[in-house]
Design a protein around this motif. Structure first.
Motif, PDB file in Angstrom:
ATOM      1  N   PRO A 158     -12.769  49.721  11.664  1.00  0.00           N
ATOM      2  CA  PRO A 158     -13.315  48.684  12.406  1.00  0.00           C
ATOM      3  C   PRO A 158     -14.829  48.704  12.292  1.00  0.00           C
ATOM      4  O   PRO A 158     -15.574  50.015  12.389  1.00  0.00           O
ATOM      5  N   ALA A 159     -15.455  47.549  11.980  1.00  0.00           N
ATOM      6  CA  ALA A 159     -16.896  47.703  11.951  1.00  0.00           C
ATOM      7  C   ALA A 159     -17.543  47.959  13.346  1.00  0.00           C
ATOM      8  O   ALA A 159     -17.248  47.356  14.345  1.00  0.00           O
ATOM      9  N   SER A 160     -18.511  48.718  13.431  1.00  0.00           N
ATOM     10  CA  SER A 160     -19.254  49.096  14.712  1.00  0.00           C
ATOM     11  C   SER A 160     -20.269  47.900  14.968  1.00  0.00           C
ATOM     12  O   SER A 160     -20.849  47.617  13.908  1.00  0.00           O
ATOM     13  N   PRO A 161     -20.100  47.430  16.207  1.00  0.00           N
ATOM     14  CA  PRO A 161     -21.094  46.329  16.548  1.00  0.00           C
ATOM     15  C   PRO A 161     -22.613  46.918  16.390  1.00  0.00           C
ATOM     16  O   PRO A 161     -22.857  47.862  17.014  1.00  0.00           O
ATOM     17  N   GLY A 162     -23.321  46.042  15.624  1.00  0.00           N
ATOM     18  CA  GLY A 162     -24.683  46.538  15.510  1.00  0.00           C
ATOM     19  C   GLY A 162     -25.389  45.919  16.788  1.00  0.00           C
ATOM     20  O   GLY A 162     -24.898  45.379  17.738  1.00  0.00           O
ATOM     21  N   PRO A 163     -26.863  46.264  16.688  1.00  0.00           N
ATOM     22  CA  PRO A 163     -27.604  45.784  18.069  1.00  0.00           C
ATOM     23  C   PRO A 163     -27.729  44.148  17.841  1.00  0.00           C
ATOM     24  O   PRO A 163     -27.811  43.605  16.720  1.00  0.00           O
ATOM     25  N   VAL A 164     -27.656  43.629  19.004  1.00  0.00           N
ATOM     26  CA  VAL A 164     -27.505  42.038  18.972  1.00  0.00           C
ATOM     27  C   VAL A 164     -29.139  41.784  19.080  1.00  0.00           C
ATOM     28  O   VAL A 164     -29.351  40.517  18.567  1.00  0.00           O
ATOM     29  N   ARG A 165     -30.015  42.562  19.416  1.00  0.00           N
ATOM     30  CA  ARG A 165     -31.305  42.498  19.954  1.00  0.00           C
ATOM     31  C   ARG A 165     -32.255  43.570  19.409  1.00  0.00           C
ATOM     32  O   ARG A 165     -31.684  44.802  19.222  1.00  0.00           O
ATOM     33  N   PRO A 166     -33.517  43.345  18.964  1.00  0.00           N
ATOM     34  CA  PRO A 166     -34.361  44.731  18.705  1.00  0.00           C
ATOM     35  C   PRO A 166     -34.494  45.526  19.864  1.00  0.00           C
ATOM     36  O   PRO A 166     -34.406  45.308  21.057  1.00  0.00           O
ATOM     37  N   LEU A 167     -34.431  46.997  19.452  1.00  0.00           N
ATOM     38  CA  LEU A 167     -34.616  47.844  20.554  1.00  0.00           C
ATOM     39  C   LEU A 167     -35.877  47.551  21.442  1.00  0.00           C
ATOM     40  O   LEU A 167     -35.733  48.102  22.618  1.00  0.00           O
ATOM     41  N   ALA A 168     -36.908  47.143  21.023  1.00  0.00           N
ATOM     42  CA  ALA A 168     -38.079  46.994  22.079  1.00  0.00           C
ATOM     43  C   ALA A 168     -37.688  45.931  23.096  1.00  0.00           C
ATOM     44  O   ALA A 168     -37.991  46.197  24.098  1.00  0.00           O
ATOM     45  N   GLU A 169     -36.682  45.052  22.685  1.00  0.00           N
ATOM     46  CA  GLU A 169     -36.450  43.963  23.848  1.00  0.00           C
ATOM     47  C   GLU A 169     -35.523  44.840  24.719  1.00  0.00           C
ATOM     48  O   GLU A 169     -35.515  44.568  25.975  1.00  0.00           O
ATOM     49  N   ILE A 170     -34.486  45.620  24.256  1.00  0.00           N
ATOM     50  CA  ILE A 170     -33.625  46.187  25.094  1.00  0.00           C
ATOM     51  C   ILE A 170     -34.541  47.266  26.108  1.00  0.00           C
ATOM     52  O   ILE A 170     -34.193  47.331  27.367  1.00  0.00           O
ATOM     53  N   ASN A 171     -35.421  48.036  25.603  1.00  0.00           N
ATOM     54  CA  ASN A 171     -36.328  48.827  26.350  1.00  0.00           C
ATOM     55  C   ASN A 171     -37.062  48.018  27.375  1.00  0.00           C
ATOM     56  O   ASN A 171     -37.060  48.599  28.408  1.00  0.00           O
ATOM     57  N   ASP A 172     -37.670  46.841  26.715  1.00  0.00           N
ATOM     58  CA  ASP A 172     -38.239  45.885  28.017  1.00  0.00           C
ATOM     59  C   ASP A 172     -37.311  45.738  29.123  1.00  0.00           C
ATOM     60  O   ASP A 172     -37.656  45.659  30.468  1.00  0.00           O
ATOM     61  N   ALA A 173     -36.000  45.394  28.894  1.00  0.00           N
ATOM     62  CA  ALA A 173     -35.160  45.202  29.943  1.00  0.00           C
ATOM     63  C   ALA A 173     -34.740  46.226  30.934  1.00  0.00           C
ATOM     64  O   ALA A 173     -34.769  46.041  32.036  1.00  0.00           O
ATOM     65  N   ILE A 174     -34.588  47.585  30.301  1.00  0.00           N
ATOM     66  CA  ILE A 174     -34.143  48.592  30.875  1.00  0.00           C
ATOM     67  C   ILE A 174     -35.371  48.797  31.973  1.00  0.00           C
ATOM     68  O   ILE A 174     -35.391  49.075  32.992  1.00  0.00           O
ATOM     69  N   ARG A 175     -36.869  48.793  31.329  1.00  0.00           N
ATOM     70  CA  ARG A 175     -37.933  49.119  32.318  1.00  0.00           C
ATOM     71  C   ARG A 175     -37.943  48.002  33.375  1.00  0.00           C
ATOM     72  O   ARG A 175     -38.421  48.678  34.315  1.00  0.00           O
TER      73      ARG A 175
END
Length: 51
Positions: free
Chosen positions: A5-22
């Motif tokens: 099975p194909a592994s799901p790739g990022p749906v959004r850029p890492l910078a956006e994920i980092n901003d949400a985490i922060r």
């Protein structure tokens, strides 16, 4: 033999994920379900598959 099975790739850029985490950490919501989900998404996006 079954296909891999194909592994799901990022749906959004890492910078956006980092901003949400922060934002969650600054809001005192570290450890929440949303925070945990974002950490898992970030990890999936940064892991490089083996050749």
């Amino acid at each position: 033999m079954s296909p891999t099975p194909a592994s799901p790739g990022p749906v959004r850029p890492l910078a956006e994920i980092n901003d949400a985490i922060r934002a969650l950490v600054l809001a005192g919501r570290a450890g929440s379900e949303e925070h945990e989900a974002l950490l898992a998404e970030w990890l999936r996006a940064t892991v490089v598959p083996a050749a």
